[in-house]
Enzyme design. Structure first.
Site, short mmCIF file in Angstrom:
data_model
loop_
_atom_site.label_atom_id
_atom_site.label_comp_id
_atom_site.label_asym_id
_atom_site.label_seq_id
_atom_site.Cartn_x
_atom_site.Cartn_y
_atom_site.Cartn_z
N ARG A 37 0.79 -0.96 0.03
CA ARG A 37 -0.21 0.09 -0.11
C ARG A 37 0.60 1.30 0.10
O ARG A 37 0.42 2.25 -0.66
CB ARG A 37 -0.88 -0.06 1.25
CG ARG A 37 -1.97 1.53 1.01
CD ARG A 37 -2.86 1.26 2.41
NE ARG A 37 -3.98 1.66 2.89
CZ ARG A 37 -4.47 2.59 2.77
NH1 ARG A 37 -5.19 1.92 1.91
NH2 ARG A 37 -4.94 3.57 3.08
N MET A 63 -7.20 8.59 -0.62
CA MET A 63 -6.59 7.02 -0.84
C MET A 63 -7.44 6.41 0.11
O MET A 63 -7.60 6.91 1.63
CB MET A 63 -5.05 6.05 -0.78
CG MET A 63 -4.81 4.55 -0.99
SD MET A 63 -3.45 4.17 -0.77
CE MET A 63 -2.78 4.66 0.53
N SER A 64 -8.66 5.69 0.17
CA SER A 64 -9.20 4.50 1.04
C SER A 64 -8.90 4.06 2.03
O SER A 64 -7.78 3.88 1.40
CB SER A 64 -10.28 4.13 -0.28
OG SER A 64 -10.54 4.73 -0.66
N GLN A 65 -9.79 4.25 3.16
CA GLN A 65 -9.06 3.58 3.79
C GLN A 65 -9.33 1.88 3.90
O GLN A 65 -9.46 1.54 3.63
CB GLN A 65 -10.67 4.09 5.39
CG GLN A 65 -9.42 3.38 6.63
CD GLN A 65 -11.66 3.83 7.12
OE1 GLN A 65 -12.86 3.85 6.74
NE2 GLN A 65 -11.10 3.31 8.17
#
Ligand code: SAH
Length: 229
Positions: A37, A63-65
């Site tokens: 990530r 950037m999404s959780q």
């Protein structure tokens, strides 16, 4: 030595923020253990990339959780054979998780710099089943369809009909919509022949899906009123 710290950070992320919150699909957990990530952020975010929150990636986007990536991916119910369309590539992290779990991923991003950066990272990581393009996601990507799954990673006032028309039969679209009360929720829209079934899932908080086509005149006919019902 550093790769080991990232590996430990991924294991912790998956255990604490994903598994412990109820996402149990082993394929999803495995993919999130593998995809690095931190490489998708575009600068050295270090271990912080694995924390329990969304992460700024520039251009006022995030950037999404990790939990949300896991939740949506599990809800996509991917067996490995699906063609997937993602609207809102962003960092490309979720794209990579999808690519690990499906046959092909076509992903559309409106910010050229983000699309290019995501494409570079995905190439460097040798994901060969992904295509990225810079465009307005409201149009989908008809040349690559039909799609078994469409994922929205930004919240829409209304879901564009164009995207539903690019679904294969029994395929579905998943993503956040903005309700009339201003709150957001994840919905699943399943195409069954000429009809569309709606399932409402959980409340959520996403950046808005920017609308740049279909604004004038014809726009009402090209959308479904999901968020208003
Ligand atoms: N899953 C991504 C989320 C990125 S945020 C990640 O984890 O990195 C949502 C993205 O949607 C942003 O990058 C934004 O630029 C993009 N976006 C917003 N409106 C769009 C549109 N109409 N077409 C394509 N991309 C859009």
């Amino acid at each position: 030595m550093r790769w080991r710290q990232y590996k430990i950070a991924r294991e912790r992320m998956v255990r604490e923020h994903v598994y412990n919150r109820g996402v149990r699909d082993p394929r999803v957990l495995e993919a999130m253990l593998r995809v690095p990530r931190h490489l998708f952020i575009g600068r050295d975010a270090g271990i912080e990339a694995y924390a329990d929150h969304s992460y700024p990636i520039g251009f006022q986007q995030t950037m999404s959780q990790p939990y949300m990536v896991a939740y949506l991916t599990e809800e996509l119910r991917l067996s490995g054979e699906e063609t997937v369309l993602e609207i809102g590539t962003g960092s490309g992290y979720h794209t990579a998780v999808l690519a690990a779990l499906s046959k092909t991923v076509a992903t559309v991003e409106r910010v050229p710099e983000l699309a290019e950066r995501a494409q570079t990272v995905l190439r460097d990581l040798l994901f060969s089943n992904v295509e990225v393009k810079t465009d307005d996601g409201w149009k989908g990507w008809p040349e690559k369809g039909p799609f078994d799954r469409v994922l929205l990673t930004a919240a829409a006032q209304q879901v564009p009909r164009t995207l539903l028309s690019q679904l294969s039969d029994a395929g579905f679209l998943l993503g956040p919509v903005i309700r009339a009360d201003g709150k957001q929720e994840i919905v699943r829209l399943i195409r069954r022949g000429g009809k569309v079934e709606i399932e409402r899932l959980i409340e959520c908080s996403f950046v808005p899906l920017i609308r740049t086509v279909g604004r004038a005149g014809r726009s009402k006919r090209r959308e479904t009123g999901v968020s208003r019902s």
